[in-house]
Design a protein around this motif. Structure first.
Motif, PDB file in Angstrom:
ATOM      1  N   GLU A   1      -0.278   7.659   5.338  1.00 41.17           N
ATOM      2  CA  GLU A   1      -0.499   8.401   6.578  1.00 41.17           C
ATOM      3  C   GLU A   1      -0.625   7.489   7.795  1.00 41.17           C
ATOM      4  OE1 GLU A   1      -3.672  11.242   6.019  1.00 41.17           O
ATOM      5  OE2 GLU A   1      -2.276  12.665   5.092  1.00 41.17           O
ATOM      6  N   HIS A   2      -0.627   6.174   7.576  1.00 41.85           N
ATOM      7  CA  HIS A   2      -0.521   5.246   8.708  1.00 41.85           C
ATOM      8  C   HIS A   2       0.875   5.288   9.325  1.00 41.85           C
ATOM      9  CE1 HIS A   2      -4.190   3.607   6.867  1.00 41.85           C
ATOM     10  NE2 HIS A   2      -4.447   3.104   8.058  1.00 41.85           N
TER      11      HIS A   2
ATOM     12  N   ASP B   1       0.430  11.148  13.918  1.00 37.56           N
ATOM     13  CA  ASP B   1      -1.008  11.176  14.196  1.00 37.56           C
ATOM     14  C   ASP B   1      -1.569   9.763  14.326  1.00 37.56           C
ATOM     15  OD1 ASP B   1      -0.925  13.900  14.100  1.00 37.56           O
ATOM     16  OD2 ASP B   1      -2.373  14.129  12.467  1.00 37.56           O
ATOM     17  N   TYR B   2      -1.229   8.889  13.361  1.00 38.40           N
ATOM     18  CA  TYR B   2      -1.764   7.531  13.436  1.00 38.40           C
ATOM     19  C   TYR B   2      -1.149   6.767  14.608  1.00 38.40           C
ATOM     20  CZ  TYR B   2      -3.320   2.856  12.466  1.00 38.40           C
ATOM     21  OH  TYR B   2      -3.902   1.623  12.603  1.00 38.40           O
TER      22      TYR B   2
ATOM     23  N   THR C   1       0.093  15.895  11.531  1.00 37.19           N
ATOM     24  CA  THR C   1       0.964  15.326  10.502  1.00 37.19           C
ATOM     25  C   THR C   1       0.202  14.574   9.418  1.00 37.19           C
ATOM     26  OG1 THR C   1       1.280  13.372  11.915  1.00 37.19           O
ATOM     27  CG2 THR C   1       2.953  15.114  12.045  1.00 37.19           C
ATOM     28  N   ALA C   2      -1.121  14.473   9.512  1.00 39.31           N
ATOM     29  CA  ALA C   2      -1.895  13.720   8.527  1.00 39.31           C
ATOM     30  C   ALA C   2      -3.170  14.473   8.176  1.00 39.31           C
ATOM     31  CB  ALA C   2      -2.240  12.329   9.064  1.00 39.31           C
TER      32      ALA C   2
ATOM     33  N   GLU D   1       0.852  -1.185   0.000  1.00 39.81           N
ATOM     34  CA  GLU D   1       0.000   0.000   0.000  1.00 39.81           C
ATOM     35  C   GLU D   1       0.889   1.236   0.000  1.00 39.81           C
ATOM     36  OE1 GLU D   1      -2.202   2.811  -0.208  1.00 39.81           O
ATOM     37  OE2 GLU D   1      -3.450   1.023   0.021  1.00 39.81           O
ATOM     38  N   TYR D   2       0.839   1.995  -1.095  1.00 38.60           N
ATOM     39  CA  TYR D   2       1.728   3.143  -1.207  1.00 38.60           C
ATOM     40  C   TYR D   2       0.984   4.376  -1.701  1.00 38.60           C
ATOM     41  CZ  TYR D   2       6.437   5.061  -1.211  1.00 38.60           C
ATOM     42  OH  TYR D   2       7.568   5.782  -0.897  1.00 38.60           O
ATOM     43  N   SER D   3      -0.329   4.398  -1.476  1.00 36.39           N
ATOM     44  CA  SER D   3      -1.075   5.596  -1.837  1.00 36.39           C
ATOM     45  C   SER D   3      -0.763   6.700  -0.835  1.00 36.39           C
ATOM     46  CB  SER D   3      -2.579   5.304  -1.841  1.00 36.39           C
ATOM     47  OG  SER D   3      -3.030   5.013  -0.530  1.00 36.39           O
TER      48      SER D   3
END
Length: 469
Positions: free
Chosen positions: A255-256, A260-261, A441-442, A248-250
């Motif tokens: 943002e994971h 923040d995450y 940050t996200a 997963e590189y979207s």
């Protein structure tokens, strides 16, 4: 035992991988809680810095941008940035024209070795044997053995510190059915961590099987494929996952791997966190899309003269048992999950790209066990600031680097969060804020409720239907 009775350290780091190297770089020159300079020391049993030397295959790149170096995302003006490394090597202009956002692994390793060779307070060839809490001095005792280049003990020592940073990293994981074979020197069954050391031997095998669907497995399969003649590849690639899936590189998926995450994940109940980690495998165990494309392109190129390459790629397969055939071959007993079928595969060499596991802390921290607070699965409880939760009688802190995936999520081993985590540790350690942390940050808001300390709630943000006290 030679005890060092000088002034105690403010921080002792155990292990010198990228994460503790980041911590050492950002700690250099910082003031302590008084008027002096932060006193640090870092120990590693290896004799120099090496980052996954068995996987520095020509042309392989990091899966994070070069900005995810040791310090930039916390202090871009630091002398230990990757760009400053290039300046010292007089390679800034070539790098500028190369337009490479993702640098080669070998270059990242060289950069880290450049930093490690210049930072003071790094003690390679020192194996930490035990850690204890000394209640009379309110300090941690750290016992170590100094090793010569052959790994033999030459001296024993002890030092004292107010806080610890554990960065002992991960160890190669070998599935249970293959452990007896991997431990037998006459059988070519190796972990991907040792691939380059055994590459010549593997290339000489008539048939090679690669097990594992992550980035390492893909890179090794591609390297073997490119090294064997068309029509005589004799390669098999097996994976337990249902497909050879891309990572997963979207932009929003990435943002994971933000603070923040990380904060959101830490605030979740323990059972929810334990369910999330394996479910998010594609965030960190998938294959770079460019590597998948390169494999397909190489396979396709080999069909130009007619026929198909002698290569088998099969996902959804697990190894049930394995055994030796004569003295030079291995027989793998395979299960296919979706078909419910079984089969056998005879091969001349096996490369296990089966990942890594966090090194257990039980032996190193045996002397601290009465002070450790653990979760329902017996793992150390770790607070939001990456500190182990200890008995209140212990006034020192134990920080954890890349040993807290169960409490902080998939970003724990990610290089992109190294500088941020190091900065957070140093802010806590000094009681000041030498490295101001970003409030947000996200773009993603990961829950309906946000912890009070994260950031102000902007206008129009979703609010919980029921406010909990």
């Amino acid at each position: 035992m030679t005890a060092q009775l000088d002034a105690p350290h403010d921080l002792v780091g155990i292990g010198i991988g990228p994460f503790n190297l980041s911590l050492a770089a950002l700690a250099q020159g910082l003031p302590d809680q008084g008027a002096g300079e932060l006193a640090t020391a870092f120990y590693d049993q290896r004799h120099d810095f090496r980052w996954h030397p068995g996987l520095l295959i020509d042309g392989t790149t990091l899966q994070v941008p070069f900005l995810a170096d040791l310090v930039t995302l916390a202090n871009p003006t630091s002398p230990w940035t990757f760009l400053n490394y290039l300046r010292h090597k007089e390679r800034l202009f070539p790098f500028y024209f190369a337009e490479q956002f993702h640098i080669q692994r070998a270059e990242y390793d060289a950069y880290c070795r450049w930093v490690a060779g210049r930072l003071p307070g790094l003690h390679f060839g020192h194996q930490v044997d035990a850690v204890r809490w000394n209640p009379e001095r309110d300090l941690f005792e750290v016992d170590y053995t100094q090793l010569d280049t052959d790994g033999e003990a030459v001296a024993l020592g002890r030092t004292y510190t107010r806080s610890l940073a554990l960065g002992i990293g991960t160890a190669p994981y070998v599935p249970e059915p293959l452990r007896p074979l991997a431990e037998a020197p006459t059988v070519p069954v190796i972990h991907s961590a040792d691939y380059l050391d055994n590459r010549r031997r593997i290339l000489g095998a008539e048939h090679v099987t690669v097990i594992g669907s992550g980035q390492s497995g893909a890179e090794i399969f591609l390297d073997l494929l490119r090294s064997r003649p068309a029509g005589r590849e004799r390669l098999t690639w097996l994976a337990r996952t249902p497909s050879f899936a891309p990572m997963e590189y979207s932009k929003l998926g990435l943002e994971h791997f933000t603070p923040d995450y990380t904060r959101y994940f830490h605030a979740l109940p323990e059972p929810v966190r334990d369910q999330l980690v394996p479910a998010q495998w594609q965030l960190h165990k998938g294959i770079d899309a460019g590597t998948i494309a390169a494999i397909h392109e190489e396979l396709y190129r080999r069909t130009l003269d007619g026929g198909w390459p002698d290569a088998v790629l099969t996902p959804g397969v697990s190894v049930r048992t394995a055994g030796r055939v004569a003295t030079t071959k291995v027989e793998l007993h395979l299960d296919h999950a979706q078909q419910g079928t079984r089969s056998r595969l005879t091969t001349d060499a096996v490369v296990l790209a089966t990942g890594y596991r966090e090194r257990p802390l039980t032996g190193l921290l045996a002397g601290l066990d009465p002070y450790l607070r653990k979760d329902s699965s017996g793992r150390p409880r770790i607070d939001e600031r990456h500190r182990m939760i200890l008995d209140p009688s212990v006034t020192g802190s134990i920080f954890v680097q890349n040993g807290e995936r169960h409490s902080h999520g998939v970003g724990a081993p990610d290089l992109g969060l190294a500088a941020w985590r190091s900065a957070a540790i140093l802010n806590t350690l000094t009681g000041k804020e030498p490295y101001p942390q970003p409030a947000r940050t996200a773009f993603t808001t990961f829950g309906l409720e946000q912890a009070e300390h994260t950031r102000p709630r902007p206008a129009g943000e979703l609010r919980p239907l029921v406010d909990h006290p």
